[in-house]
Design a protein around this motif. Structure first.
Motif, mmCIF file in Angstrom:
data_model
loop_
_atom_site.group_PDB
_atom_site.id
_atom_site.type_symbol
_atom_site.label_atom_id
_atom_site.label_comp_id
_atom_site.label_asym_id
_atom_site.label_seq_id
_atom_site.Cartn_x
_atom_site.Cartn_y
_atom_site.Cartn_z
ATOM 1 N N GLY A 1 2.938 20.387 2.639
ATOM 2 C CA GLY A 1 3.395 19.555 1.526
ATOM 3 C C GLY A 1 4.495 18.577 1.897
ATOM 4 O O GLY A 1 4.855 17.709 1.106
ATOM 5 N N ARG A 2 5.049 18.698 3.107
ATOM 6 C CA ARG A 2 6.082 17.742 3.514
ATOM 7 C C ARG A 2 5.435 16.378 3.782
ATOM 8 O O ARG A 2 4.262 16.294 4.171
ATOM 9 C CB ARG A 2 6.801 18.226 4.767
ATOM 10 N N ILE A 3 6.207 15.325 3.575
ATOM 11 C CA ILE A 3 5.676 13.974 3.779
ATOM 12 C C ILE A 3 5.774 13.632 5.265
ATOM 13 O O ILE A 3 6.867 13.665 5.837
ATOM 14 C CB ILE A 3 6.492 12.943 2.962
ATOM 15 N N PRO A 4 4.642 13.323 5.911
ATOM 16 C CA PRO A 4 4.721 12.940 7.322
ATOM 17 C C PRO A 4 5.483 11.619 7.459
ATOM 18 O O PRO A 4 5.213 10.666 6.731
ATOM 19 C CB PRO A 4 3.256 12.742 7.733
ATOM 20 N N ALA A 5 6.464 11.603 8.348
ATOM 21 C CA ALA A 5 7.227 10.371 8.589
ATOM 22 C C ALA A 5 7.105 10.041 10.076
ATOM 23 O O ALA A 5 7.608 10.789 10.918
ATOM 24 C CB ALA A 5 8.681 10.572 8.197
ATOM 25 N N SER B 1 0.851 -1.196 0.000
ATOM 26 C CA SER B 1 0.000 0.000 0.000
ATOM 27 C C SER B 1 0.881 1.238 0.000
ATOM 28 O O SER B 1 1.985 1.217 0.538
ATOM 29 C CB SER B 1 -0.874 0.019 1.252
ATOM 30 N N LYS B 2 0.351 2.318 -0.601
ATOM 31 C CA LYS B 2 1.141 3.557 -0.676
ATOM 32 C C LYS B 2 0.385 4.716 -0.032
ATOM 33 O O LYS B 2 -0.154 5.579 -0.727
ATOM 34 C CB LYS B 2 1.447 3.893 -2.137
ATOM 35 N N PRO B 3 0.342 4.759 1.289
ATOM 36 C CA PRO B 3 -0.310 5.904 1.934
ATOM 37 C C PRO B 3 0.534 7.162 1.742
ATOM 38 O O PRO B 3 1.678 7.075 1.273
ATOM 39 C CB PRO B 3 -0.347 5.497 3.415
ATOM 40 N N SER B 4 -0.010 8.316 2.128
ATOM 41 C CA SER B 4 0.749 9.557 1.910
ATOM 42 C C SER B 4 1.737 9.839 3.045
ATOM 43 O O SER B 4 2.410 10.859 3.031
ATOM 44 C CB SER B 4 -0.217 10.728 1.741
ATOM 45 N N CYS B 5 1.811 8.936 4.015
ATOM 46 C CA CYS B 5 2.825 9.091 5.073
ATOM 47 C C CYS B 5 3.815 7.928 4.969
ATOM 48 O O CYS B 5 3.600 6.987 4.211
ATOM 49 C CB CYS B 5 2.153 9.058 6.445
ATOM 50 N N GLU B 6 4.900 8.054 5.704
ATOM 51 C CA GLU B 6 5.884 6.961 5.750
ATOM 52 C C GLU B 6 6.106 6.534 7.193
ATOM 53 O O GLU B 6 5.845 7.304 8.119
ATOM 54 C CB GLU B 6 7.234 7.425 5.171
ATOM 55 N N PHE B 7 6.618 5.323 7.344
ATOM 56 C CA PHE B 7 7.011 4.850 8.670
ATOM 57 C C PHE B 7 8.512 4.591 8.672
ATOM 58 O O PHE B 7 9.029 3.922 7.786
ATOM 59 C CB PHE B 7 6.265 3.562 9.046
ATOM 60 N N TRP B 8 9.160 5.153 9.663
ATOM 61 C CA TRP B 8 10.577 4.882 9.868
ATOM 62 C C TRP B 8 10.690 4.181 11.214
ATOM 63 O O TRP B 8 10.316 4.747 12.241
ATOM 64 C CB TRP B 8 11.396 6.179 9.909
#
Ligand SMILES: [Zn+2]
Length: 219
Positions: A120-124, A41-48
């Motif tokens: 506009g920044r990608i939430p991580a 899946s490609k949500p608009s946030c990322e997980f680190w």
């Protein structure tokens, strides 16, 4: 008799360490869940994930399930004093809005946030992946994380994770934290995908463990 201050410890042998596991999903071969993983899946946030080194070898680690089904998930080994350069570069990258996921506390109330930046920044979302004791230590001791905003997932979920029971039901496991955040920020499809995979992992793992326990009893 003299008291022995530091009795030698028995070598640690994890339960099930002799079981042959699928190299992809890390579940026993007879219970592999790979066919249920699907396209990421490609949500608009990322997980680190900042992973405590003990977690890399635990088959019950659920952080890796996030990497398996959510695109762009990154996994870093946690270090108190020597975080890897890639992580430090990302923390400074203007394309991202990194945010540490941790329970709220009066001690850092000025860092707590409950919305995502709309610039506009990608939430991580940075999740500390370890036992609660380890995570608390990681949170406290990692100087390079101490300027980051902190978010506590808002959720009514109680932990369904049966492989590692916490004494406090509200303590979600790593995959459940990610599911809660995805739901909170409107990424229901990705949340459902991860939850389906997590439930499958939980269920297959327990069934496989039962079979192995039974096989051992029957020997
Ligand atoms: Zn597999």
């Amino acid at each position: 008799m003299a008291k022995i201050e530091n009795p030698p410890r028995k070598p640690f042998v994890a339960r099930g360490s002799s079981i042959e596991r699928c190299p992809q999903c890390r579940v026993a071969l007879d219970a592999c869940i790979c066919e249920h993983r699907g396209e990421r899946s490609k949500p608009s946030c990322e997980f680190w994930l900042l992973m405590h080194h003990n977690e890399f070898y635990k088959p019950t680690n659920t952080g890796q399930l996030i990497r398996d089904v959510i695109a762009n998930t990154r996994v870093f080994e946690w270090s108190r004093t020597e975080p890897c350069d890639q992580l430090l570069t990302l923390l400074d990258d203007p394309d991202y809005a990194p945010c540490l996921v941790f329970p709220a506390s009066d001690d850092y109330v000025d860092r707590m946030v409950d919305t995502l930046p709309a610039d506009g920044r990608i939430p991580a979302f940075i999740i500390l992946d370890g036992t609660w004791r380890q995570a608390r230590r990681m949170f406290r001791l990692s100087r390079y994380l101490q300027a980051l905003p902190v978010i506590e997932p808002k959720t009514d979920r109680l932990s369904n994770y049966q492989l590692r029971r916490s004494t406090v039901a509200e303590h979600l496991c790593t995959a459940e934290v990610a599911i809660a955040l995805l739901e909170q920020f409107g990424e229901q499809k990705a949340a459902d995908h991860l939850e389906g995979y997590f439930n499958r992992f939980n269920q297959q793992y327990i069934e496989s463990r039962r079979r192995w326990d039974k096989a051992l009893r029957d020997v």
